[in-house]
Design a protein around this motif. Structure first.
Motif, PDB file in Angstrom:
ATOM      1  N   SER A 285      50.065  34.548   3.787  1.00  0.00           N
ATOM      2  CA  SER A 285      49.539  34.153   2.483  1.00  0.00           C
ATOM      3  C   SER A 285      49.921  35.200   1.446  1.00  0.00           C
ATOM      4  O   SER A 285      50.307  36.323   1.783  1.00  0.00           O
ATOM      5  CB  SER A 285      48.016  34.045   2.557  1.00  0.00           C
ATOM      6  OG  SER A 285      47.460  35.333   2.747  1.00  0.00           O
ATOM      7  N   THR A 286      49.781  34.832   0.197  1.00  0.00           N
ATOM      8  CA  THR A 286      49.990  35.796  -0.885  1.00  0.00           C
ATOM      9  C   THR A 286      49.021  36.953  -0.723  1.00  0.00           C
ATOM     10  O   THR A 286      49.387  38.112  -0.945  1.00  0.00           O
ATOM     11  CB  THR A 286      49.796  35.105  -2.248  1.00  0.00           C
ATOM     12  OG1 THR A 286      50.776  34.064  -2.365  1.00  0.00           O
ATOM     13  CG2 THR A 286      49.950  36.079  -3.403  1.00  0.00           C
ATOM     14  N   SER A 287      47.815  36.663  -0.294  1.00  0.00           N
ATOM     15  CA  SER A 287      46.823  37.725  -0.090  1.00  0.00           C
ATOM     16  C   SER A 287      47.293  38.739   0.939  1.00  0.00           C
ATOM     17  O   SER A 287      47.164  39.949   0.739  1.00  0.00           O
ATOM     18  CB  SER A 287      45.488  37.127   0.341  1.00  0.00           C
ATOM     19  OG  SER A 287      44.950  36.328  -0.674  1.00  0.00           O
ATOM     20  N   SER A 288      47.849  38.272   2.050  1.00  0.00           N
ATOM     21  CA  SER A 288      48.354  39.194   3.074  1.00  0.00           C
ATOM     22  C   SER A 288      49.527  40.014   2.552  1.00  0.00           C
ATOM     23  O   SER A 288      49.632  41.207   2.837  1.00  0.00           O
ATOM     24  CB  SER A 288      48.794  38.443   4.329  1.00  0.00           C
ATOM     25  OG  SER A 288      47.720  38.305   5.204  1.00  0.00           O
ATOM     26  N   LYS A 289      50.400  39.378   1.805  1.00  0.00           N
ATOM     27  CA  LYS A 289      51.534  40.113   1.226  1.00  0.00           C
ATOM     28  C   LYS A 289      51.035  41.210   0.287  1.00  0.00           C
ATOM     29  O   LYS A 289      51.517  42.345   0.338  1.00  0.00           O
ATOM     30  CB  LYS A 289      52.471  39.152   0.493  1.00  0.00           C
ATOM     31  CG  LYS A 289      53.188  38.200   1.415  1.00  0.00           C
ATOM     32  CD  LYS A 289      53.971  37.183   0.611  1.00  0.00           C
ATOM     33  CE  LYS A 289      54.456  36.044   1.472  1.00  0.00           C
ATOM     34  NZ  LYS A 289      55.128  34.998   0.708  1.00  0.00           N
ATOM     35  N   TYR A 290      50.060  40.882  -0.564  1.00  0.00           N
ATOM     36  CA  TYR A 290      49.477  41.881  -1.456  1.00  0.00           C
ATOM     37  C   TYR A 290      48.808  42.994  -0.658  1.00  0.00           C
ATOM     38  O   TYR A 290      48.937  44.175  -0.987  1.00  0.00           O
ATOM     39  CB  TYR A 290      48.435  41.241  -2.370  1.00  0.00           C
ATOM     40  CG  TYR A 290      48.971  40.398  -3.499  1.00  0.00           C
ATOM     41  CD1 TYR A 290      50.317  40.364  -3.838  1.00  0.00           C
ATOM     42  CD2 TYR A 290      48.101  39.617  -4.249  1.00  0.00           C
ATOM     43  CE1 TYR A 290      50.776  39.582  -4.887  1.00  0.00           C
ATOM     44  CE2 TYR A 290      48.553  38.832  -5.308  1.00  0.00           C
ATOM     45  CZ  TYR A 290      49.888  38.825  -5.616  1.00  0.00           C
ATOM     46  OH  TYR A 290      50.332  38.060  -6.655  1.00  0.00           O
ATOM     47  N   ALA A 291      48.085  42.618   0.390  1.00  0.00           N
ATOM     48  CA  ALA A 291      47.376  43.616   1.199  1.00  0.00           C
ATOM     49  C   ALA A 291      48.362  44.559   1.889  1.00  0.00           C
ATOM     50  O   ALA A 291      48.134  45.770   1.933  1.00  0.00           O
ATOM     51  CB  ALA A 291      46.485  42.919   2.223  1.00  0.00           C
ATOM     52  N   ILE A 292      49.448  44.019   2.416  1.00  0.00           N
ATOM     53  CA  ILE A 292      50.457  44.860   3.069  1.00  0.00           C
ATOM     54  C   ILE A 292      51.066  45.826   2.064  1.00  0.00           C
ATOM     55  O   ILE A 292      51.206  47.026   2.343  1.00  0.00           O
ATOM     56  CB  ILE A 292      51.539  43.996   3.752  1.00  0.00           C
ATOM     57  CG1 ILE A 292      50.944  43.265   4.961  1.00  0.00           C
ATOM     58  CG2 ILE A 292      52.734  44.858   4.168  1.00  0.00           C
ATOM     59  CD1 ILE A 292      51.832  42.180   5.530  1.00  0.00           C
ATOM     60  N   LYS A 293      51.407  45.324   0.880  1.00  0.00           N
ATOM     61  CA  LYS A 293      51.954  46.212  -0.159  1.00  0.00           C
ATOM     62  C   LYS A 293      50.965  47.320  -0.502  1.00  0.00           C
ATOM     63  O   LYS A 293      51.340  48.492  -0.625  1.00  0.00           O
ATOM     64  CB  LYS A 293      52.304  45.416  -1.415  1.00  0.00           C
ATOM     65  CG  LYS A 293      53.566  44.602  -1.275  1.00  0.00           C
ATOM     66  CD  LYS A 293      53.867  43.653  -2.419  1.00  0.00           C
ATOM     67  CE  LYS A 293      53.505  44.052  -3.791  1.00  0.00           C
ATOM     68  NZ  LYS A 293      53.946  43.079  -4.826  1.00  0.00           N
ATOM     69  N   ALA A 294      49.686  46.960  -0.646  1.00  0.00           N
ATOM     70  CA  ALA A 294      48.666  47.949  -0.999  1.00  0.00           C
ATOM     71  C   ALA A 294      48.483  48.984   0.099  1.00  0.00           C
ATOM     72  O   ALA A 294      48.388  50.190  -0.173  1.00  0.00           O
ATOM     73  CB  ALA A 294      47.341  47.251  -1.298  1.00  0.00           C
ATOM     74  N   VAL A 295      48.432  48.540   1.341  1.00  0.00           N
ATOM     75  CA  VAL A 295      48.244  49.462   2.467  1.00  0.00           C
ATOM     76  C   VAL A 295      49.433  50.415   2.571  1.00  0.00           C
ATOM     77  O   VAL A 295      49.256  51.629   2.773  1.00  0.00           O
ATOM     78  CB  VAL A 295      48.007  48.685   3.780  1.00  0.00           C
ATOM     79  CG1 VAL A 295      48.114  49.597   4.990  1.00  0.00           C
ATOM     80  CG2 VAL A 295      46.645  48.003   3.755  1.00  0.00           C
ATOM     81  N   LEU A 296      50.627  49.903   2.419  1.00  0.00           N
ATOM     82  CA  LEU A 296      51.804  50.776   2.485  1.00  0.00           C
ATOM     83  C   LEU A 296      51.833  51.743   1.299  1.00  0.00           C
ATOM     84  O   LEU A 296      52.208  52.907   1.453  1.00  0.00           O
ATOM     85  CB  LEU A 296      53.088  49.958   2.567  1.00  0.00           C
ATOM     86  CG  LEU A 296      53.261  49.189   3.880  1.00  0.00           C
ATOM     87  CD1 LEU A 296      54.502  48.311   3.834  1.00  0.00           C
ATOM     88  CD2 LEU A 296      53.318  50.145   5.065  1.00  0.00           C
ATOM     89  N   TRP A 297      51.407  51.275   0.138  1.00  0.00           N
ATOM     90  CA  TRP A 297      51.343  52.161  -1.025  1.00  0.00           C
ATOM     91  C   TRP A 297      50.323  53.272  -0.771  1.00  0.00           C
ATOM     92  O   TRP A 297      50.582  54.440  -1.058  1.00  0.00           O
ATOM     93  CB  TRP A 297      50.986  51.364  -2.280  1.00  0.00           C
ATOM     94  CG  TRP A 297      51.319  52.100  -3.535  1.00  0.00           C
ATOM     95  CD1 TRP A 297      52.507  52.098  -4.206  1.00  0.00           C
ATOM     96  CD2 TRP A 297      50.452  52.975  -4.261  1.00  0.00           C
ATOM     97  NE1 TRP A 297      52.433  52.918  -5.295  1.00  0.00           N
ATOM     98  CE2 TRP A 297      51.177  53.468  -5.363  1.00  0.00           C
ATOM     99  CE3 TRP A 297      49.139  53.388  -4.085  1.00  0.00           C
ATOM    100  CZ2 TRP A 297      50.632  54.349  -6.286  1.00  0.00           C
ATOM    101  CZ3 TRP A 297      48.595  54.263  -5.001  1.00  0.00           C
ATOM    102  CH2 TRP A 297      49.336  54.733  -6.088  1.00  0.00           C
ATOM    103  N   LEU A 298      49.173  52.891  -0.197  1.00  0.00           N
ATOM    104  CA  LEU A 298      48.170  53.904   0.153  1.00  0.00           C
ATOM    105  C   LEU A 298      48.716  54.888   1.188  1.00  0.00           C
ATOM    106  O   LEU A 298      48.435  56.085   1.120  1.00  0.00           O
ATOM    107  CB  LEU A 298      46.900  53.237   0.698  1.00  0.00           C
ATOM    108  CG  LEU A 298      45.958  52.619  -0.323  1.00  0.00           C
ATOM    109  CD1 LEU A 298      44.890  51.780   0.373  1.00  0.00           C
ATOM    110  CD2 LEU A 298      45.314  53.695  -1.193  1.00  0.00           C
ATOM    111  N   ALA A 299      49.486  54.386   2.137  1.00  0.00           N
ATOM    112  CA  ALA A 299      50.057  55.268   3.167  1.00  0.00           C
ATOM    113  C   ALA A 299      50.967  56.323   2.546  1.00  0.00           C
ATOM    114  O   ALA A 299      51.029  57.457   3.033  1.00  0.00           O
ATOM    115  CB  ALA A 299      50.833  54.440   4.196  1.00  0.00           C
ATOM    116  N   LEU A 300      51.628  55.967   1.478  1.00  0.00           N
ATOM    117  CA  LEU A 300      52.541  56.899   0.820  1.00  0.00           C
ATOM    118  C   LEU A 300      51.830  57.865  -0.133  1.00  0.00           C
ATOM    119  O   LEU A 300      52.313  58.959  -0.373  1.00  0.00           O
ATOM    120  CB  LEU A 300      53.610  56.135   0.032  1.00  0.00           C
ATOM    121  CG  LEU A 300      54.592  55.315   0.848  1.00  0.00           C
ATOM    122  CD1 LEU A 300      55.455  54.462  -0.071  1.00  0.00           C
ATOM    123  CD2 LEU A 300      55.449  56.221   1.715  1.00  0.00           C
TER     124      LEU A 300
END
Length: 166
Positions: A26-41
């Motif tokens: 879903s768009t929500s999962s795509k947004y969540a993955i982007k956010a989690v990876l951004w947080l990881a960085l």
């Protein structure tokens, strides 16, 4: 020359993966993955980040992102602290979680294994026309999502082996 060929192959495989994942996430999962990876960085316990500071660089509306991050924090996929110095961050334990955890919290476990044509009762005994075409690659994808950690993906980003368009 070898590096350029590697980048082209990597880009091609990422394109194929994203094309395959498009109906599965879903768009929500795509947004969540982007956010989690951004947080990881960009985050750790000492450097917590507020929703508005995450939403802008990854181009996700803050109110929408807040709901996603709260769901991830409730399930222990990311960490958060309330208060004036609060925000979201990834602990070492969060970084070592498999990427599939993000997807399962946001979409549930069934979406990624659901029928590409949307049939409710599609399975090996009663397959849709695309079932045999994607069954093996879908299983391989799920296995990779279960074994690839948030940290391994963020390491690829840091090394320039993949990118987040910001």
């Amino acid at each position: 020359m070898t590096y350029i060929i590697f980048k082209i192959k990597l880009s091609f495989y990422l394109f194929i993966l994203i094309s395959y994942l498009a109906p599965m996430l879903s768009t929500s999962s795509k947004y969540a993955i982007k956010a989690v990876l951004w947080l990881a960085l960009h985050s750790d316990y000492e450097n917590k980040i507020k929703v508005k500071d995450i939403g802008k660089p990854i181009n996700v509306p803050p109110a929408y992102l807040a709901k996603l991050l709260q769901a991830l924090a409730r399930q222990g996929v990311i960490s958060s602290t309330k208060g004036p110095k609060g925000g979201f961050y990834l602990s070492e334990a969060n970084r070592n979680l498999p990427l599939i955890n993000v997807i399962e919290v946001i979409d549930g476990g069934a979406r990624i294994t659901s029928c590409l044509l949307g049939f409710e009762n599609c399975n090996a005994q009663k397959p849709c026309p695309l079932h045999a075409l994607v069954a093996a690659s879908r299983q391989e994808l799920v296995e990779k999502l279960e074994t690839r950690t948030i940290d391994s993906l963020s390491t690829e980003l840091e090394k320039g082996q993949s990118f987040l368009p910001l």
